[in-house]
Design an enzyme around this catalytic site. Structure first.
Site, mmCIF file in Angstrom:
data_model
loop_
_atom_site.group_PDB
_atom_site.id
_atom_site.type_symbol
_atom_site.label_atom_id
_atom_site.label_comp_id
_atom_site.label_asym_id
_atom_site.label_seq_id
_atom_site.Cartn_x
_atom_site.Cartn_y
_atom_site.Cartn_z
ATOM 1 N N ASP A 1 0.831 -1.197 0.000
ATOM 2 C CA ASP A 1 0.000 0.000 0.000
ATOM 3 C C ASP A 1 0.874 1.258 0.000
ATOM 4 O OD1 ASP A 1 -2.704 1.287 0.519
ATOM 5 O OD2 ASP A 1 -1.597 2.016 2.272
ATOM 6 N N GLU B 1 1.590 -0.298 -5.080
ATOM 7 C CA GLU B 1 0.582 0.693 -5.433
ATOM 8 C C GLU B 1 1.233 2.045 -5.680
ATOM 9 O OE1 GLU B 1 -3.121 3.362 -3.965
ATOM 10 O OE2 GLU B 1 -1.364 2.956 -2.736
HETATM 11 C C1 AAO Z 1 -8.928 8.697 6.380
HETATM 12 C C2 AAO Z 1 -9.707 9.987 6.167
HETATM 13 C C3 AAO Z 1 -8.768 11.180 6.138
HETATM 14 C C4 AAO Z 1 -7.939 11.226 7.420
HETATM 15 C C5 AAO Z 1 -7.199 9.911 7.572
HETATM 16 C C6 AAO Z 1 -6.392 9.844 8.870
HETATM 17 O O1 AAO Z 1 -10.409 9.897 4.937
HETATM 18 O O2 AAO Z 1 -9.540 12.363 6.025
HETATM 19 O O3 AAO Z 1 -6.989 12.298 7.360
HETATM 20 O O4 AAO Z 1 -8.145 8.829 7.571
HETATM 21 O O5 AAO Z 1 -7.233 9.898 9.958
HETATM 22 C C7 AAO Z 1 -7.651 5.036 2.779
HETATM 23 C C8 AAO Z 1 -8.757 6.045 2.488
HETATM 24 C C9 AAO Z 1 -8.523 7.370 3.179
HETATM 25 C C10 AAO Z 1 -8.272 7.162 4.662
HETATM 26 C C11 AAO Z 1 -7.042 6.275 4.769
HETATM 27 C C12 AAO Z 1 -6.644 5.985 6.238
HETATM 28 O O6 AAO Z 1 -8.816 6.241 1.078
HETATM 29 O O7 AAO Z 1 -9.690 8.174 3.024
HETATM 30 O O8 AAO Z 1 -8.052 8.444 5.287
HETATM 31 O O9 AAO Z 1 -7.334 4.999 4.166
HETATM 32 O O10 AAO Z 1 -7.700 5.403 6.925
HETATM 33 C C13 AAO Z 1 -2.813 8.844 -2.762
HETATM 34 C C14 AAO Z 1 -1.745 7.790 -2.447
HETATM 35 C C15 AAO Z 1 -2.288 6.382 -2.543
HETATM 36 C C16 AAO Z 1 -3.550 6.210 -1.713
HETATM 37 C C17 AAO Z 1 -4.558 7.245 -2.207
HETATM 38 C C18 AAO Z 1 -5.855 7.186 -1.403
HETATM 39 O O11 AAO Z 1 -0.647 7.990 -3.321
HETATM 40 O O12 AAO Z 1 -1.285 5.511 -2.046
HETATM 41 O O13 AAO Z 1 -4.000 8.570 -2.026
HETATM 42 N N1 AAO Z 1 -4.087 4.840 -1.784
HETATM 43 C C19 AAO Z 1 -3.851 3.848 -0.702
HETATM 44 C C20 AAO Z 1 -5.070 2.969 -0.424
HETATM 45 C C21 AAO Z 1 -6.161 3.819 0.205
HETATM 46 C C22 AAO Z 1 -5.706 4.227 1.592
HETATM 47 C C23 AAO Z 1 -4.281 4.589 1.641
HETATM 48 C C24 AAO Z 1 -3.407 4.420 0.571
HETATM 49 C C25 AAO Z 1 -3.715 4.936 2.961
HETATM 50 O O14 AAO Z 1 -5.456 2.310 -1.584
HETATM 51 O O15 AAO Z 1 -7.396 3.168 0.259
HETATM 52 O O16 AAO Z 1 -6.486 5.375 2.040
HETATM 53 O O17 AAO Z 1 -3.312 3.691 3.558
HETATM 54 C C26 AAO Z 1 -3.230 11.670 -7.185
HETATM 55 C C27 AAO Z 1 -1.874 11.095 -6.848
HETATM 56 C C28 AAO Z 1 -2.036 9.818 -6.054
HETATM 57 C C29 AAO Z 1 -2.889 10.078 -4.841
HETATM 58 C C30 AAO Z 1 -4.265 10.651 -5.288
HETATM 59 C C31 AAO Z 1 -5.191 10.937 -4.128
HETATM 60 O O18 AAO Z 1 -3.893 10.737 -8.054
HETATM 61 O O19 AAO Z 1 -1.182 10.825 -8.050
HETATM 62 O O20 AAO Z 1 -0.770 9.355 -5.633
HETATM 63 O O21 AAO Z 1 -3.117 8.830 -4.158
HETATM 64 O O22 AAO Z 1 -4.026 11.858 -6.019
HETATM 65 O O23 AAO Z 1 -4.659 11.950 -3.343
HETATM 66 C C32 AAO Z 1 -6.228 11.045 -11.502
HETATM 67 C C33 AAO Z 1 -4.795 11.535 -11.572
HETATM 68 C C34 AAO Z 1 -3.989 10.996 -10.408
HETATM 69 C C35 AAO Z 1 -4.656 11.319 -9.127
HETATM 70 C C36 AAO Z 1 -6.050 10.690 -9.161
HETATM 71 C C37 AAO Z 1 -6.834 10.888 -7.867
HETATM 72 O O24 AAO Z 1 -6.265 9.660 -11.794
HETATM 73 O O25 AAO Z 1 -4.208 11.084 -12.776
HETATM 74 O O26 AAO Z 1 -2.711 11.591 -10.391
HETATM 75 O O27 AAO Z 1 -6.797 11.243 -10.232
HETATM 76 O O28 AAO Z 1 -7.136 12.235 -7.686
#
Ligand code: AAO
Length: 453
Positions: free
Chosen positions: A187, A213
């Site tokens: 992750d 990932e």
């Molecule tokens: C929760 C709450 C938060 C709180 C936190 C701590 O929602 O408000 O602050 O708890 O209390 C999951 C949930 C989160 C959750 C978290 C922890 O989704 O909501 O937070 O558990 O409980 C980035 C990362 C990527 C990550 C993704 C969600 O790079 O690794 O964000 N995925 C994994 C898991 C995911 C998990 C976590 C990681 C954490 O699969 O389920 O979160 O363990 C761009 C960047 C990406 C970035 C995204 C989102 O992507 O390139 O790297 O991912 O933005 O920020 C197009 C674009 C692409 C863009 C995408 C999305 O495709 O081409 O660039 O749109 O906008």
């Protein structure tokens, strides 16, 4: 890189998102094994923060295998049951960070913790504090330092450069390996330098399948290709591009889908139509909500020899944070498909195309045909044939050249082949390798040598 992939090629992964361990076990026996899935991917198994949201699993509190999905004993028993059914197990491994709770608390299994203090595991010195953006959060994905040294949504960011942290993470993964686990989905890999993941991988007690990932972002300094030396990498462009083709372009464009589209090399690409993040946060991918078109997109993925495919299995949701249907909390009862749980991996078209994938493994594409628009067809040389019609009208009475041996084949898009019989239409390939059929609108036909009458 994928040293632990089974011989004879990589097999299809079913991602049973948020399923409990007893549910996963019974699904391995009843469905995944019999349908030919090679792996099941399960949600993070370590102790996590409390709450009803699905994402509590992504906030580790300790590395005890004790979570909403079940106990350590249930986890071990699930791995054994899946192995007995011929299905390997991939764990979603959360190693980039710990919790995101400013005030700490008590974890699922009773461990107390602070945001930067996990007694007996980590203390303040084991975390990054980047001191940017009015705190420690990542704001700018165009800054490599920030992405790898600041916090992803407030999640305490482990110093994966340190030997202590590397050893501790490896100890967790080695514990899982001792329970029989076969691989890891790493992750948030983008938030760890590839060299840190390599250092952790080097500490593993035996080879394991690794998939990282790293979400592709146009122009970002950290690219998925940096990570391929460690193992497979999720190719997020695949699902986005496939959705666009099905929704607003032409299936005819798929003739060189994959590397020809700038995607990762096939041998290291992990692909899916959607995953748990993209079905929530990134507009535009196809999901269970698209019903028949979603099934066709999965049929294409499983029929097309690019990457290592994962079939997503979801539950119905309207609120992105909502946890799974209530029976997820009942660890003694099996998950009930089609009542809140979508179970896409059981949809007949998808499940039967897993057999197509297995029967055609290792063969290339030949006899490509398209009508210049939304009707395509191709052979998997000598082993299978797939035609998809995403037009709004039926394609009637056309003949298709398959190059397959003459015979009677089960159309696995419309029927299931078992014990030598086909529950759906039979396609007859003549002595010259041709068959004639009508393909209804938004539909397809698939035949392969593993489902021959
Ligand atoms: C929760 C709450 C938060 C709180 C936190 C701590 O929602 O408000 O602050 O708890 O209390 C999951 C949930 C989160 C959750 C978290 C922890 O989704 O909501 O937070 O558990 O409980 C980035 C990362 C990527 C990550 C993704 C969600 O790079 O690794 O964000 N995925 C994994 C898991 C995911 C998990 C976590 C990681 C954490 O699969 O389920 O979160 O363990 C761009 C960047 C990406 C970035 C995204 C989102 O992507 O390139 O790297 O991912 O933005 O920020 C197009 C674009 C692409 C863009 C995408 C999305 O495709 O081409 O660039 O749109 O906008």
């Amino acid at each position: 890189p994928a040293a632990a992939a089974p011989s004879g090629g990589k097999k299809v992964i079913a991602n049973l998102f948020e399923w409990t361990w007893p549910s996963v076990a019974s699904e391995c026996t009843s469905t995944l094994g019999p349908k030919g899935y090679g792996y099941v991917q399960v949600s993070p198994p370590q102790e996590h923060v409390r709450g009803n949201q699905w994402w509590v699993a992504y906030q580790p509190v300790s590395y005890r295998i004790e979570s909403r999905k079940g106990t350590r004993a249930q986890f071990r028993s699930m791995v054994d049951t899946c192995h007995a059914a011929g299905v390997k197990v991939i764990v979603d491994a959360v190693v980039n960070h710990m919790s995101g709770q400013d005030n700490g608390g008590t974890g699922w299994a009773g461990s107390s913790y602070g945001h930067y203090n996990y007694p007996g595991i980590y203390s303040a010195q084991d975390f990054h504090y980047c001191g940017r953006n009015g705190g420690n959060d990542i704001a700018n994905y165009n800054d490599r330092f920030e992405v790898q040294n600041c916090e992803l949504v407030n999640l305490a960011d482990l110093k994966t450069g340190s030997d202590y942290v590397r050893n501790r993470l490896a100890a967790y993964l080695n514990d899982l390996l001792s329970l029989g686990v076969d691989g890891f989905r790493m992750d948030a890999s983008k938030h760890m330098p590839a060299a840190d993941i390599a250092a952790i991988k080097n500490r593993l007690s035996r080879p394991a399948y690794i998939v990282q990932e790293v979400i592709y972002g146009a122009g970002e300094p950290i690219q998925p290709s940096e990570y391929t030396g460690n193992g497979d990498v999720h190719e997020f462009r695949y699902g986005k591009d496939l959705a666009r083709v099905f929704r607003s372009e032409r299936l005819a464009y798929l003739r060189n889908f994959g590397e020809g589209w700038g995607h990762l090399p096939s041998g290291v690409a992990s692909v899916f139509v959607d995953n748990h993040d993209t079905q929530r946060d990134v507009g535009g991918v196809l999901t269970y909500r698209d019903r028949g078109v979603y099934a066709l997109a999965n049929a294409f993925m499983l029929g097309w020899p690019y990457g290592s495919p994962t079939v997503m299995s979801s539950y119905t949701f309207t609120n992105r944070d909502a946890g799974p249907p209530s029976d997820a909390n009942n660890k003694t009862r099996a998950t009930t498909c089609y009542s809140g749980w979508e179970c896409e991996h059981r949809w007949p078209v998808i499940a039967n195309m897993v057999g197509f994938r297995n029967a055609t493994e290792g063969t290339g594409v030949s006899n490509w045909y398209d009508n210049g628009n939304n009707h395509i067809a191709f052979s998997r040389t000598g082993r299978g044939y797939l035609t998809l019609n995403d037009e709004d009208y039926a394609i009637t009475g056309r003949s298709y050249y398959t190059g397959l041996p003459a015979g009677r084949y089960c159309d696995v898009i419309h029927g299931t082949f078992s014990n030598g019989t086909c529950s759906g239409p039979v396609i007859t390939v003549d002595g010259n390798g041709w068959f004639s059929a009508t393909v209804p609108a938004k539909d397809g036909i698939a035949i392969h040598v593993g489902a021959r009458l």
